[in-house]
Design a protein around this motif. Sequence first.
Motif, mmCIF file in Angstrom:
data_model
loop_
_atom_site.group_PDB
_atom_site.id
_atom_site.type_symbol
_atom_site.label_atom_id
_atom_site.label_comp_id
_atom_site.label_asym_id
_atom_site.label_seq_id
_atom_site.Cartn_x
_atom_site.Cartn_y
_atom_site.Cartn_z
ATOM 1 N N THR A 1 0.817 -1.217 0.000
ATOM 2 C CA THR A 1 0.000 0.000 0.000
ATOM 3 C C THR A 1 0.845 1.260 0.000
ATOM 4 O O THR A 1 0.624 2.165 -0.807
ATOM 5 N N TYR B 1 -0.962 -5.052 -7.252
ATOM 6 C CA TYR B 1 -1.681 -4.658 -6.037
ATOM 7 C C TYR B 1 -3.192 -4.825 -6.224
ATOM 8 O O TYR B 1 -3.882 -5.383 -5.359
ATOM 9 N N ASP C 1 -5.606 -7.388 -4.277
ATOM 10 C CA ASP C 1 -6.748 -6.848 -3.548
ATOM 11 C C ASP C 1 -8.043 -7.556 -3.964
ATOM 12 O O ASP C 1 -8.889 -7.862 -3.117
#
Length: 175
Positions: free
Chosen positions: A54, A159, A163
């Motif tokens: 993140t 990412y 997710d």
Amino acid sequence: MIIGDPSRFAVEFELDEHHEREWLLGRFCYWVGGERVGDYESGTTLNVVLFRLTSIVKDSGKREHPELAALPGAELFRRLNAALHGSEPSPDEQRAMDEMWARFYVCPQHVDVFDSWRVFLVDAASTARLVFGRPQGGDTVREVNLTRGEFDRVLREAYERLDQLYERELKTSRS
């Protein structure tokens, strides 16, 4: 799954068949200049990788530093590593804090498969310099020049896919 070009920069990950729901047990590494960076075979928890990525994703587009970008690769690596990870005091420590040099460190922190690796990214006007190595193993520092934003695009896609996996497993475990 490999996202990106392993001969330049890519992210590889896979979910174990028995992945313990939202823990997402699996494997994760970077590919830099055709070399696997990270202990892929050991495996890790991909949910932790997701959370640790993140801050790296948030620093996208904020890694320009003309002075650091002008250094030779080994010196760039040495200065960043000493200021951010060194066990001895570094003359750059205060400057590193003031200028937020942590944004140049692009390994997911506190993720076991990267414990022995250091990977730094510094943007110049039109290029990005990715320098990497294992400081404890005496490895030589290697460098790959990317187009500016190339690393960030690949990492953001990885990412987002992690997710999606995580959200899917959360929904499944709540059902």
